[in-house]
Design a protein around this motif. Structure first.
Motif, PDB file in Angstrom:
ATOM      1  N   PHE A  57       9.490  22.444  22.815  1.00 45.16           N
ATOM      2  CA  PHE A  57       8.981  22.568  24.235  1.00 45.16           C
ATOM      3  C   PHE A  57       8.257  21.482  24.720  1.00 45.16           C
ATOM      4  O   PHE A  57       8.381  21.247  25.713  1.00 45.16           O
ATOM      5  CB  PHE A  57       7.854  23.668  23.961  1.00 45.16           C
ATOM      6  N   ASP A  58       7.546  20.761  23.790  1.00 48.95           N
ATOM      7  CA  ASP A  58       6.874  19.376  24.203  1.00 48.95           C
ATOM      8  C   ASP A  58       7.919  18.715  24.777  1.00 48.95           C
ATOM      9  O   ASP A  58       7.943  17.808  25.757  1.00 48.95           O
ATOM     10  CB  ASP A  58       6.118  18.924  22.918  1.00 48.95           C
ATOM     11  N   VAL A  59       9.039  18.247  23.793  1.00 46.62           N
ATOM     12  CA  VAL A  59       9.968  17.504  24.397  1.00 46.62           C
ATOM     13  C   VAL A  59      10.599  17.766  25.780  1.00 46.62           C
ATOM     14  O   VAL A  59      10.804  16.695  26.468  1.00 46.62           O
ATOM     15  CB  VAL A  59      10.981  17.314  23.079  1.00 46.62           C
ATOM     16  N   ILE A  60      11.028  18.971  25.613  1.00 49.31           N
ATOM     17  CA  ILE A  60      11.571  19.296  27.037  1.00 49.31           C
ATOM     18  C   ILE A  60      10.848  19.120  28.272  1.00 49.31           C
ATOM     19  O   ILE A  60      11.083  18.493  29.216  1.00 49.31           O
ATOM     20  CB  ILE A  60      12.082  20.985  26.998  1.00 49.31           C
ATOM     21  N   ALA A  61       9.559  19.426  28.102  1.00 49.08           N
ATOM     22  CA  ALA A  61       8.438  19.179  29.018  1.00 49.08           C
ATOM     23  C   ALA A  61       8.193  17.797  29.361  1.00 49.08           C
ATOM     24  O   ALA A  61       8.046  17.269  30.437  1.00 49.08           O
ATOM     25  CB  ALA A  61       7.083  20.019  28.828  1.00 49.08           C
TER      26      ALA A  61
END
Length: 319
Positions: free
Chosen positions: A304-308
């Motif tokens: 989720f962090d990487v996508i955001a």
């Protein structure tokens, strides 16, 4: 112990204490990681909402032609698109949690078997659920890896076409799941245990082949990402934590599956199936380490962090 049909269920009396320990550990880690996943998804949704405008290629072309400074023309609202990416990533974790719930229930089955090893129902519960649960967990590993590559614009590093990469691994995993599930069902029926064992062995071999190929893909990604992916220099190393978690989990499940294959090849009187510690050392512990690895990894970075971060980087670099 055996049933009236002389089919051996256990070569030992299952340990109630060991089963209870893993029931507690699995339910604890399921709750912990569920909370972490929920918080990570909520945080990513907020980032998508606060950075809801990103460049549209069509609008940029219009800007070049019309020489306009109207940013409402240059940018289009992609809030719903970004929220969809967050939602699809959340959905990717559904098989993961179902798999670990099956692990939890499976060890409850062993608790029940410890009181009466001759009962067929608890035996089937623990045998079938502990057998097929890793296949569901593997499906999430495949899907998360696909989303990681997509977020980093690194689909070109897939060993097969990026269009079918994730689907290829998931389909193989589903095929493995059904082979093992069918085999587990047949093993509980008199006269079909050999057929069931063969199906389970085939399913586990399919799982090993796909996992081996997948691990090669992950290693290739780790080595080539710096040279091949343009996003590498623009984002933090959180992607590395995600990939390391997936790689470690893949190896743990691969080792577990290899031991299970040897177990079924040896047969019902084999050394592995006759000694209870194998089910804990080479099945319970590796699977527990998988969810622990995901939980620890989420503290330092998750998908989720990487996508955001990649979405925000796209907006920042283009603005």
């Amino acid at each position: 112990m055996s049933t009236d049909s002389d089919f051996v269920l256990y070569h030992y009396t299952p340990s109630k204490r060991a089963a209870i320990v893993f029931v507690v550990l699995f339910i604890l880690m399921i709750v912990v990681y569920a909370v972490q996943t929920f918080n990570a998804a909520r945080k990513a949704s907020k980032i998508a909402r606060y950075n809801s405008f990103e460049p549209s290629d069509d609008k940029i072309d219009d800007k070049t032609d019309d020489k306009t400074d109207d940013k409402s023309v240059i940018f289009e609202n992609n809030d719903s698109k970004k929220k969809f990416k967050v939602l699809s990533t959340v959905c990717a974790f559904i098989p993961f949690f179902i798999g670990f719930i099956m692990e939890f229930i499976g060890y409850i089955g062993r608790v029940l078997s410890s009181s009466d090893p001759t009962k067929i129902a608890p035996y089937i519960i623990q045998s079938l659920l502990l057998l097929v649960a890793p296949a569901l967990i593997a499906a999430t590993i495949y899907m998360v890896f696909g989303r990681l590559l997509n977020a980093m614009r690194c689909e070109s590093l897939m060993l097969i076409s990026a269009r079918f990469g994730t689907t290829f691994f998931v389909v193989g995993d589903v095929f493995s799941f059904f082979l093992q599930a069918a085999g587990g069902g047949l093993m509980s029926k008199k006269g079909s245990t050999k057929t069931g064992s063969n199906l389970i062995t085939a399913g586990l071999i399919v799982q090993i082949v796909f996992f081996g190929f997948f691990i090669i893909n992950e290693i290739r990604f780790s080595i080539s990402v710096k040279k091949k992916c343009s996003f590498y220099s623009g984002i933090s190393r959180k992607w590395f934590i995600v990939n390391a978690t997936l790689l470690l989990s893949s190896v743990l499940i691969l080792v577990r599956s290899i031991v299970r294959v040897v177990e079924f090849i040896q047969g019902f009187d084999g050394f592995i199936i006759s000694h209870e510690y194998f089910i804990y050392v080479f099945d319970a512990v590796p699977m527990l380490l998988v969810i622990i690895a995901f939980s620890v990894g989420s503290f330092f970075g998750n998908v989720f962090d990487v996508i955001a971060e990649c979405q925000y980087s796209t907006f920042s670099d283009s603005a």
